[in-house]
Motif scaffolding. Structure first.
Motif: not given
Length: 381
Positions: A169-178, A202-204, A354-363
């Motif tokens: 796997i060389k690339h992972t891509i998100d088409t938008h912020l889910h 979407d990444a501001t 969570t997808n912004m990296g601002r929350l880190t919920p457990g599994e």
């Protein structure tokens, strides 16, 4: 009490039965609100709902509603209640009874890989169908390398599949912020030492580094250089970016689905983004070749699954059959996608954070956040 005849059915086995259109009766014993919000559908499945607490005193209500001789699967949230009910049915003399291993949580997380088609010079495009949640991820394979698009959080599935295929796997891509599910793109990229691509608009507010996914750039996979061409197509989010793979496939993210179109309200900016949505669908996409095969990031109804479970449609056909592409009046379109929308996805604000990296919920918290249908389309599921 004997449980010798009780067997577990995995989410994978259930998926195969649905895709193969085998007859199956399901007894769903979750509470009424959970059942009405989200349940197993598709194929030749027949579902009977009786809450677990209505069966504690007697199994008779189930016996009366479920004809003998039919294969029966008992379903609950995590599996405990379904095991108890299944045991009671067997004690009452019923045969062919099983329970869903891991319950609806396992159903929500299972991914079925299906081949979409071949690419140039021996490459392949694989769709991963998260059948219980309606999410669709993709893997582009070429020349010993792979790119994963719109990965869900169960990254081990993609890692295992890549290993089985002998690709890196060389690339992972998100088409938008889910907003409906937790992305696995960044985690997968970290594990694989790959590049993680995300639309910059979407990444501001994200807290991590990424590679900007912008129109005009080109991502290649493998020595055969199967190009992934980004196309800016806002409306579901302000940064939504579609991908054209190999000049043949249009990965539309959450802008366009087989039977509906994307909703513009999950960031609270429906009135601001509805114009962008219309432009993307009625101008940007309309200028693309009609022969492109549309591959969305979600499906909302089981009727959208085609042969072998692949969710896809020819772009030209969608301009004839998809109601969201046939609203010619601007004001009618605006009303259709901003008013009377289905309920928003479960915990969608927390999922966005969570997808912004601002929350880190457990599994376990992540599992609970994602329960229920995706609801990224204008239509309800």
């Amino acid at each position: 009490m004997t449980t010798s005849s009780l067997t577990a059915m995995t989410a994978q086995q259930l998926t195969k039965k649905i895709l193969d259109r085998e007859e199956l009766m399901i007894l769903d014993v979750r509470n009424t609100s959970d059942y009405e919000n989200w349940r197993i559908e598709g194929g030749r499945v027949e579902v009977v709902h009786i809450p677990y607490f209505d069966l504690l005193d007697s199994i008779e209500p189930a016996l009366e509603l479920i004809p003998p001789g039919k294969e029966l699967l008992v379903v609950c949230a995590k599996e405990g209640s379904s095991i108890y009910v299944a045991e009671q049915l067997i004690e009452a003399g019923r045969t062919g009874v099983s329970y869903l291993q891991g319950g609806m949580k396992a159903w929500s997380e299972y991914l079925e890989p299906v081949k979409v088609g071949d690419l140039k010079d021996g490459g392949e495009l694989i769709q991963f169908v998260r059948i219980g949640k309606g999410c669709l991820s993709y893997m582009v394979i070429s020349g010993g390398e792979a790119a994963v698009i719109d990965a869900v959080r169960m990254t081990d599935v993609f890692e295992r599949y890549a290993k089985e295929r002998g690709v890196v796997i060389k690339h992972t891509i998100d088409t938008h912020l889910h907003a409906d599910h937790i992305s696995g793109g960044r985690k997968l990229a970290i594990n694989a030492l790959a590049a993680y691509w995300l639309p910059p608009k979407d990444a501001t507010e994200v807290t991590f580094d990424y590679v900007p996914l912008e129109e005009g750039s080109s991502i290649t996979v493998g020595s055969t250089e199967i190009a992934i061409q980004p196309i800016y197509s806002p409306g579901h989010t302000i940064g939504s970016t579609s991908l054209i793979v190999d000049g043949k496939y249009l990965l539309s993210g959450d802008i366009l689905f087989v039977e509906s179109i994307g909703r513009p309200d999950l960031a609270g900016k429906a009135e601001d983004w509805v114009g962008d949505l219309r432009t993307s669908l009625y101008t940007t996409y309309r200028a693309l070749p009609e022969e492109l095969i549309v591959l969305p990031a979600h499906f909302g109804k089981m009727t959208e699954l085609g042969e072998n479970g692949v969710v896809s449609a020819r772009l030209g056909d969608l301009y004839r059959s998809n109601p969201g592409l046939n609203v010619q009046d601007d004001e009618l379109f605006r009303a259709a996608v901003t008013k009377h929308l289905p309920p928003q996805p479960n915990a969608y604000q927390e999922i966005r954070q969570t997808n912004m990296g601002r929350l880190t919920p457990g599994e376990e918290e992540q599992q609970n956040m994602e329960l229920g249908p995706n609801r990224c389309a204008v239509h309800d599921k």
